[in-house]
Scaffold this motif. Structure first.
Motif, PDB file in Angstrom:
ATOM      1  N   ILE A  14       0.838  -1.194   0.000  1.00  0.00           N
ATOM      2  CA  ILE A  14       0.000   0.000   0.000  1.00  0.00           C
ATOM      3  C   ILE A  14       0.875   1.246   0.000  1.00  0.00           C
ATOM      4  O   ILE A  14       1.842   1.345   0.753  1.00  0.00           O
ATOM      5  CB  ILE A  14      -0.936   0.013   1.235  1.00  0.00           C
ATOM      6  CG1 ILE A  14      -1.843  -1.223   1.209  1.00  0.00           C
ATOM      7  CG2 ILE A  14      -1.759   1.293   1.279  1.00  0.00           C
ATOM      8  CD1 ILE A  14      -2.626  -1.443   2.477  1.00  0.00           C
ATOM      9  N   GLY A  15       0.525   2.196  -0.847  1.00  0.00           N
ATOM     10  CA  GLY A  15       1.239   3.467  -0.927  1.00  0.00           C
ATOM     11  C   GLY A  15       1.235   3.969  -2.356  1.00  0.00           C
ATOM     12  O   GLY A  15       1.033   3.199  -3.298  1.00  0.00           O
ATOM     13  N   ILE A  16       1.488   5.264  -2.526  1.00  0.00           N
ATOM     14  CA  ILE A  16       1.444   5.843  -3.869  1.00  0.00           C
ATOM     15  C   ILE A  16       2.500   5.243  -4.792  1.00  0.00           C
ATOM     16  O   ILE A  16       2.337   5.268  -6.007  1.00  0.00           O
ATOM     17  CB  ILE A  16       1.549   7.381  -3.842  1.00  0.00           C
ATOM     18  CG1 ILE A  16       2.882   7.840  -3.265  1.00  0.00           C
ATOM     19  CG2 ILE A  16       0.387   7.998  -3.109  1.00  0.00           C
ATOM     20  CD1 ILE A  16       3.141   9.329  -3.425  1.00  0.00           C
ATOM     21  N   GLN A  17       3.556   4.688  -4.224  1.00  0.00           N
ATOM     22  CA  GLN A  17       4.615   4.098  -5.047  1.00  0.00           C
ATOM     23  C   GLN A  17       4.167   2.810  -5.736  1.00  0.00           C
ATOM     24  O   GLN A  17       4.845   2.305  -6.618  1.00  0.00           O
ATOM     25  CB  GLN A  17       5.889   3.856  -4.234  1.00  0.00           C
ATOM     26  CG  GLN A  17       5.817   2.732  -3.213  1.00  0.00           C
ATOM     27  CD  GLN A  17       5.340   3.187  -1.839  1.00  0.00           C
ATOM     28  OE1 GLN A  17       4.587   4.151  -1.717  1.00  0.00           O
ATOM     29  NE2 GLN A  17       5.788   2.508  -0.809  1.00  0.00           N
ATOM     30  N   TYR A  18       3.001   2.282  -5.350  1.00  0.00           N
ATOM     31  CA  TYR A  18       2.493   1.034  -5.927  1.00  0.00           C
ATOM     32  C   TYR A  18       1.353   1.263  -6.910  1.00  0.00           C
ATOM     33  O   TYR A  18       0.682   0.325  -7.321  1.00  0.00           O
ATOM     34  CB  TYR A  18       2.042   0.085  -4.820  1.00  0.00           C
ATOM     35  CG  TYR A  18       3.155  -0.278  -3.876  1.00  0.00           C
ATOM     36  CD1 TYR A  18       4.289  -0.929  -4.329  1.00  0.00           C
ATOM     37  CD2 TYR A  18       3.088   0.052  -2.523  1.00  0.00           C
ATOM     38  CE1 TYR A  18       5.328  -1.251  -3.473  1.00  0.00           C
ATOM     39  CE2 TYR A  18       4.118  -0.270  -1.657  1.00  0.00           C
ATOM     40  CZ  TYR A  18       5.237  -0.920  -2.138  1.00  0.00           C
ATOM     41  OH  TYR A  18       6.261  -1.240  -1.285  1.00  0.00           O
ATOM     42  N   ARG A  19       1.111   2.507  -7.305  1.00  0.00           N
ATOM     43  CA  ARG A  19      -0.002   2.767  -8.211  1.00  0.00           C
ATOM     44  C   ARG A  19       0.265   2.187  -9.604  1.00  0.00           C
ATOM     45  O   ARG A  19       1.400   1.964  -9.995  1.00  0.00           O
ATOM     46  CB  ARG A  19      -0.331   4.253  -8.270  1.00  0.00           C
ATOM     47  CG  ARG A  19       0.701   5.165  -8.838  1.00  0.00           C
ATOM     48  CD  ARG A  19       0.282   6.621  -8.547  1.00  0.00           C
ATOM     49  NE  ARG A  19       1.193   7.604  -9.059  1.00  0.00           N
ATOM     50  CZ  ARG A  19       2.201   8.112  -8.381  1.00  0.00           C
ATOM     51  NH1 ARG A  19       2.458   7.711  -7.149  1.00  0.00           N
ATOM     52  NH2 ARG A  19       2.973   9.035  -8.919  1.00  0.00           N
ATOM     53  N   SER A  20      -0.804   1.980 -10.312  1.00  0.00           N
ATOM     54  CA  SER A  20      -0.743   1.430 -11.664  1.00  0.00           C
ATOM     55  C   SER A  20      -0.469   2.563 -12.646  1.00  0.00           C
ATOM     56  O   SER A  20      -1.238   3.520 -12.723  1.00  0.00           O
ATOM     57  CB  SER A  20      -2.074   0.745 -11.987  1.00  0.00           C
ATOM     58  OG  SER A  20      -2.078   0.260 -13.311  1.00  0.00           O
TER      59      SER A  20
END
Length: 163
Positions: A87-93
């Motif tokens: 979870i976190g913005i670094q894992y966005r698609s």
């Protein structure tokens, strides 16, 4: 040779899958989309960068459409800032392209597959500005650590999706 940069959760997972794909000449994990000169620690604290994989491919052996098809099979493009337990913005698609032709192809691909998902696709599409390779200990992580718990439980099932 052509290249595309994909973000869809933990970069170890994406790289592990594409390392198995014929036509992928090289894969490298890294960061893009946020602050300059990121480190793993800064990315984890939300500097705006995304964990990504840069794929260099032979378009005579594999097309961008085929790469996108695999990419959308191995991550959840409807999940905002999260993939599984990561979870976190670094894992966005996200998909980062370099050529305008690729942008149109990506948008058309998403348009064609959007009805296959129960929720809207939230994959972001950006023109690549700057890419930063990740630290050496992140490169080819799955190949170096196939028995590590994360790799066994998260990465191994993704490999089954492409076989």
């Amino acid at each position: 040779m052509k290249s595309i940069i994909l973000g869809g959760g933990c970069f170890w997972c994406i790289q592990a899958v594409f390392e198995q794909v014929k036509g992928i000449i090289q894969s490298e994990v890294g960061y893009t989309g946020g602050a300059e000169n990121p480190t793993y620690e800064s990315v984890c604290t939300g500097d705006g960068n995304i964990e990504v994989v840069k794929l260099t491919y032979n378009d005579a052996e594999i097309s961008l459409i085929e790469i996108l098809d695999i990419f959308f099979k191995i991550h959840d493009p409807t999940s905002i800032d999260k993939q599984g337990a990561d979870i976190g913005i670094q894992y966005r698609s996200a998909i980062f392209y370099e050529k305008e032709d690729d942008k149109n192809l990506i948008k058309n691909f998403i348009e064609k597959i959007k009805n296959k998902y129960p929720l809207p696709i939230v994959t972001q599409i950006y023109k690549l500005k700057k890419y930063y390779p990740a630290e050496s200990y992140h490169q080819n992580y799955f190949a170096k650590n196939p028995n590590q718990a994360y790799c066994k439980f998260v990465i191994a099932p993704k490999l089954e999706n492409i076989k």
